[in-house]
Design a protein around this motif. Structure first.
Motif, PDB file in Angstrom:
ATOM      1  N   THR B  94       6.043  41.049  35.736  1.00  0.00           N
ATOM      2  CA  THR B  94       6.945  40.063  35.136  1.00  0.00           C
ATOM      3  C   THR B  94       8.281  40.709  34.780  1.00  0.00           C
ATOM      4  OG1 THR B  94       4.963  39.105  34.204  1.00  0.00           O
ATOM      5  CG2 THR B  94       7.048  38.269  33.375  1.00  0.00           C
ATOM      6  N   ALA B  95       8.213  41.971  34.318  1.00  0.00           N
ATOM      7  CA  ALA B  95       9.439  42.651  33.912  1.00  0.00           C
ATOM      8  C   ALA B  95      10.317  43.002  35.108  1.00  0.00           C
ATOM      9  CB  ALA B  95       9.098  43.916  33.130  1.00  0.00           C
ATOM     10  N   ILE B  96       9.691  43.234  36.265  1.00  0.00           N
ATOM     11  CA  ILE B  96      10.453  43.667  37.438  1.00  0.00           C
ATOM     12  C   ILE B  96      11.235  42.509  38.052  1.00  0.00           C
ATOM     13  CG2 ILE B  96      10.196  44.476  39.813  1.00  0.00           C
ATOM     14  CD1 ILE B  96       7.894  46.251  38.814  1.00  0.00           C
ATOM     15  N   ALA B  97      10.637  41.305  38.017  1.00  0.00           N
ATOM     16  CA  ALA B  97      11.206  40.184  38.772  1.00  0.00           C
ATOM     17  C   ALA B  97      12.693  39.918  38.504  1.00  0.00           C
ATOM     18  CB  ALA B  97      10.378  38.928  38.531  1.00  0.00           C
ATOM     19  N   PRO B  98      13.147  39.820  37.239  1.00  0.00           N
ATOM     20  CA  PRO B  98      14.566  39.497  37.052  1.00  0.00           C
ATOM     21  C   PRO B  98      15.504  40.579  37.602  1.00  0.00           C
ATOM     22  CG  PRO B  98      13.346  39.136  35.032  1.00  0.00           C
ATOM     23  CD  PRO B  98      12.435  39.860  35.954  1.00  0.00           C
ATOM     24  N   THR B  99      15.115  41.860  37.446  1.00  0.00           N
ATOM     25  CA  THR B  99      15.953  42.922  37.992  1.00  0.00           C
ATOM     26  C   THR B  99      16.036  42.820  39.513  1.00  0.00           C
ATOM     27  OG1 THR B  99      15.265  44.320  36.159  1.00  0.00           O
ATOM     28  CG2 THR B  99      16.322  45.402  37.993  1.00  0.00           C
ATOM     29  N   GLY B 100      14.877  42.566  40.142  1.00  0.00           N
ATOM     30  CA  GLY B 100      14.875  42.422  41.594  1.00  0.00           C
ATOM     31  C   GLY B 100      15.741  41.258  42.039  1.00  0.00           C
ATOM     32  N   ALA B 101      15.603  40.135  41.337  1.00  0.00           N
ATOM     33  CA  ALA B 101      16.402  38.959  41.703  1.00  0.00           C
ATOM     34  C   ALA B 101      17.883  39.260  41.527  1.00  0.00           C
ATOM     35  CB  ALA B 101      15.992  37.770  40.856  1.00  0.00           C
ATOM     36  N   MET B 102      18.217  40.019  40.459  1.00  0.00           N
ATOM     37  CA  MET B 102      19.620  40.334  40.221  1.00  0.00           C
ATOM     38  C   MET B 102      20.185  41.180  41.372  1.00  0.00           C
ATOM     39  SD  MET B 102      21.338  42.710  37.371  1.00  0.00           S
ATOM     40  CE  MET B 102      21.046  44.121  38.409  1.00  0.00           C
ATOM     41  N   PHE B 103      19.401  42.169  41.835  1.00  0.00           N
ATOM     42  CA  PHE B 103      19.900  43.003  42.927  1.00  0.00           C
ATOM     43  C   PHE B 103      20.019  42.199  44.218  1.00  0.00           C
ATOM     44  CE2 PHE B 103      18.671  46.842  40.415  1.00  0.00           C
ATOM     45  CZ  PHE B 103      19.953  47.347  40.357  1.00  0.00           C
ATOM     46  N   THR B 104      19.092  41.260  44.432  1.00  0.00           N
ATOM     47  CA  THR B 104      19.214  40.411  45.614  1.00  0.00           C
ATOM     48  C   THR B 104      20.515  39.625  45.552  1.00  0.00           C
ATOM     49  OG1 THR B 104      16.880  40.070  45.202  1.00  0.00           O
ATOM     50  CG2 THR B 104      17.807  38.962  47.087  1.00  0.00           C
ATOM     51  N   PHE B 105      20.799  39.107  44.367  1.00  0.00           N
ATOM     52  CA  PHE B 105      22.019  38.329  44.196  1.00  0.00           C
ATOM     53  C   PHE B 105      23.252  39.208  44.411  1.00  0.00           C
ATOM     54  CE2 PHE B 105      25.351  36.386  41.600  1.00  0.00           C
ATOM     55  CZ  PHE B 105      25.376  35.133  42.176  1.00  0.00           C
ATOM     56  N   ILE B 106      23.221  40.419  43.831  1.00  0.00           N
ATOM     57  CA  ILE B 106      24.363  41.334  44.007  1.00  0.00           C
ATOM     58  C   ILE B 106      24.547  41.657  45.487  1.00  0.00           C
ATOM     59  CG2 ILE B 106      25.154  43.696  43.591  1.00  0.00           C
ATOM     60  CD1 ILE B 106      24.037  43.545  40.835  1.00  0.00           C
ATOM     61  N   ALA B 107      23.424  41.904  46.178  1.00  0.00           N
ATOM     62  CA  ALA B 107      23.528  42.243  47.601  1.00  0.00           C
ATOM     63  C   ALA B 107      24.163  41.095  48.380  1.00  0.00           C
ATOM     64  CB  ALA B 107      22.144  42.568  48.155  1.00  0.00           C
ATOM     65  N   LEU B 108      23.762  39.867  48.060  1.00  0.00           N
ATOM     66  CA  LEU B 108      24.327  38.708  48.773  1.00  0.00           C
ATOM     67  C   LEU B 108      25.806  38.554  48.444  1.00  0.00           C
ATOM     68  CD1 LEU B 108      21.453  36.145  48.274  1.00  0.00           C
ATOM     69  CD2 LEU B 108      22.230  37.059  50.445  1.00  0.00           C
ATOM     70  N   TRP B 109      26.129  38.701  47.162  1.00  0.00           N
ATOM     71  CA  TRP B 109      27.491  38.465  46.690  1.00  0.00           C
ATOM     72  C   TRP B 109      28.455  39.506  47.266  1.00  0.00           C
ATOM     73  CZ3 TRP B 109      29.018  34.221  44.355  1.00  0.00           C
ATOM     74  CH2 TRP B 109      30.247  34.206  43.711  1.00  0.00           C
ATOM     75  N   THR B 110      28.059  40.794  47.129  1.00  0.00           N
ATOM     76  CA  THR B 110      28.932  41.844  47.650  1.00  0.00           C
ATOM     77  C   THR B 110      28.979  41.778  49.176  1.00  0.00           C
ATOM     78  OG1 THR B 110      27.074  43.360  47.592  1.00  0.00           O
ATOM     79  CG2 THR B 110      28.579  43.443  45.739  1.00  0.00           C
ATOM     80  N   GLY B 111      27.887  41.293  49.770  1.00  0.00           N
ATOM     81  CA  GLY B 111      27.893  41.116  51.220  1.00  0.00           C
ATOM     82  C   GLY B 111      28.963  40.122  51.639  1.00  0.00           C
ATOM     83  N   ALA B 112      29.090  39.061  50.854  1.00  0.00           N
ATOM     84  CA  ALA B 112      30.114  38.059  51.158  1.00  0.00           C
ATOM     85  C   ALA B 112      31.503  38.670  51.012  1.00  0.00           C
ATOM     86  CB  ALA B 112      29.949  36.853  50.232  1.00  0.00           C
ATOM     87  N   TRP B 113      31.678  39.484  49.964  1.00  0.00           N
ATOM     88  CA  TRP B 113      32.983  40.123  49.761  1.00  0.00           C
ATOM     89  C   TRP B 113      33.327  41.099  50.883  1.00  0.00           C
ATOM     90  CZ3 TRP B 113      32.893  41.431  43.837  1.00  0.00           C
ATOM     91  CH2 TRP B 113      33.298  40.293  43.143  1.00  0.00           C
ATOM     92  N   TRP B 114      32.282  41.694  51.409  1.00  0.00           N
ATOM     93  CA  TRP B 114      32.486  42.622  52.506  1.00  0.00           C
ATOM     94  C   TRP B 114      32.771  41.849  53.786  1.00  0.00           C
ATOM     95  CZ3 TRP B 114      28.126  46.168  54.787  1.00  0.00           C
ATOM     96  CH2 TRP B 114      28.724  47.166  55.559  1.00  0.00           C
ATOM     97  N   GLY B 115      32.024  40.776  53.949  1.00  0.00           N
ATOM     98  CA  GLY B 115      32.139  39.997  55.179  1.00  0.00           C
ATOM     99  C   GLY B 115      33.498  39.373  55.357  1.00  0.00           C
ATOM    100  N   LYS B 116      34.106  38.956  54.254  1.00  0.00           N
ATOM    101  CA  LYS B 116      35.382  38.239  54.385  1.00  0.00           C
ATOM    102  C   LYS B 116      36.462  39.103  55.041  1.00  0.00           C
ATOM    103  CE  LYS B 116      37.947  34.654  53.937  1.00  0.00           C
ATOM    104  NZ  LYS B 116      37.768  33.544  54.885  1.00  0.00           N
TER     105      LYS B 116
END
Lengths: 219, 246
Positions: B94-116
């Motif tokens: 239970t403790a791991i899930a939010p951190t994992g979700a946060m990194f997934t979100f960061i990866a997607l977000w920074t990916g978009a910044w890189w992609g542009k």
């Protein structure tokens, strides 16, 4: 015991036909909405047809998941099923199969008609119907896990979509992909083989996981 | 020296162990983060193809690695909790899930910044991007299922089943998406063939990866401590902790 569960659920479905028809009409309405949204350009629609029909089938199958266990849960039948000496996985498999017969098979039968709306050629209609025939049981099998886990929870209906839809993605890809491959002149056998593989894997594991989920939910 | 592992499977003793370990991991995370970001933004040479914009990978790639790794770790602990009925394992999941979700979100977000700047678009339906997005959905599903269940033990077990089903499905989803992508002859850009990296770039990336590890461990331990306190609030040792006598 398997046939007993299936016969009972089918009898219940016959007595309450509205449930079956709502799912079917939901499927028809969703598929018919897309031309209204994207415009009546037939060339675009023909390309989009397999994806649209498949997404609609996913949604229709998912929406009817709530009924798989909830009525039995409310009237206490589920408790009796859990107490029965027969393997719970087997009984659950019966519920999955009857869910497919009640919601999946009507979708499969309706799909060619909807394909005609999208001006699909005959060969594509055949592949679409066969891909749905092979794919919709997987939806019932995987969906049952989500239905069992969300049993009796508040907001269970929306929650089940979050749990189940990501797991449906491979079925969507290869189901719709088979039709696209056949219209593009490529073979669709590979897609069907993979769908068949998914079906076998989920046939083995899904009843087991669903039985475990039911025991957790009924504790 | 043998360590009595079972001792630390008890939430009460783990609580204190985690409390002692958090400062080390936090300090390591901060130091490595500063060093890694410094290397990434000032030492590493400018990429001759991608210019300065490539520097987002120092955040993007470690976050993406961590997001995938944490899902497996989460499923592992959830599975252990389900199999051996150990409360602490489930709390860890239970403790791991939010951190994992946060990194997934960061990866997607920074990916978009890189992609542009690289591809001229925020998003392409590339196999990797799509599977990362699906991974995000899986995290959200796990967390919302646990949030919907009031009884913590039922939440643990139900979450464990969905995490395990998810972890079995991840390879299937990944390859499906990959084949789907190649079938459609995909977006013309692919991030699969990465250019050879300069040593400073590689060092920066590895240090950032370590920093992300340390951050995750510290964060997860902190969250695990909170979960332990919340669940064990009726026990004597928590009451002693607060100096409250009942």
């Amino acid at each position: 015991m398997l046939t007993w569960v299936i016969r009972r659920d089918l009898l219940l479905a016959v007595r309450r036909q509205a449930d079956v028809l709502t799912t079917l009409f939901f499927f028809i309405i969703v598929v018919s909405l897309f031309p209204l949204g994207v415009g009546p350009e037939m060339n675009t629609l023909r390309i989009m047809a397999p994806g649209i029909v498949w997404v609609a089938a996913l949604l229709a199958s998912m929406l009817s998941l709530g009924r798989m266990f909830s009525n039995d849960y409310l009237d206490g039948t589920l408790e009796q099923i859990l107490l029965s000496p027969t393997s719970l996985s087997l009984l659950v498999l019966g519920k999955m199969l009857s869910h497919w017969l009640i919601t999946g098979v009507p979708l499969v039968l309706m799909a060619p008609v909807l394909g005609i709306q999208y001006d699909l050629p005959f060969s594509a209609l055949v592949v679409l119907t066969l891909s749905l025939l092979l794919g919709t049981p997987i939806l019932s099998l995987i969906g049952a896990i989500g239905a069992a886990l969300t049993l009796g929870l508040r907001g269970g209906g929306v929650l089940v979509s979050l749990l189940v839809l990501p797991l449906y993605i491979p079925v969507l890809i290869f189901g719709a992909g088979a039709v696209e491959a056949s219209t593009a002149g490529l073979g669709f056998e590979a897609h069907f083989s993979l769908l068949g593989a998914f079906l076998l894997v989920s046939l083995v594991f899904a009843p087991w996981a669903t039985a475990a989920s039911l025991r957790i939910s009924m504790e | 020296m043998s360590i009595n592992w079972y001792k630390y499977a008890s939430p009460a003793s783990f609580y204190f162990l985690a409390g002692r370990m958090i400062p080390y991991f936090s300090i390591a995370a901060i130091v490595l983060l500063i060093v890694g970001l410094y290397i990434g933004f000032f030492v590493a040479p400018t990429d001759f193809q991608q210019g300065e914009a490539y520097r987002i990978i120092f955040i993007h790639v470690p976050a993406a690695w961590m997001s995938m790794f944490l899902y497996v770790v989460m499923a592992f602990w959830a599975g252990i909790g389900l199999a051996f009925n150990t409360r602490l394992s489930s709390m860890m999941a239970t403790a791991i899930a939010p951190t994992g979700a946060m990194f997934t979100f960061i990866a997607l977000w920074t990916g978009a910044w890189w992609g542009k700047p690289m591809w001229g678009t925020w998003w392409v339906w590339d196999a990797r991007l799509t599977s990362e997005l699906i991974l995000f959905f899986l995290y959200i599903g796990f967390m919302s299922l646990q949030a919907a269940i009031d009884d913590p033990r039922r939440a643990d077990k139900a979450g464990a089943i969905i995490a395990l089903v998810g972890v079995v499905n991840i390879p299937i989803i990944y390859f499906s998406v990959q084949w789907w992508n190649t079938l459609h002859q995909g977006a013309s850009v692919s991030i699969a063939q990465s250019p050879k990296m300069a040593t400073a770039m590689l060092a920066g990336m590895l240090i950032m990866a370590l920093a992300v590890w340390m951050y995750s461990i510290a964060m997860i331990l902190m969250r695990a401590r909170t979960i332990i306190l919340e669940r064990e609030r009726h026990t004597a040792w928590v009451a002693e902790l607060k100096g409250i006598t009942r």
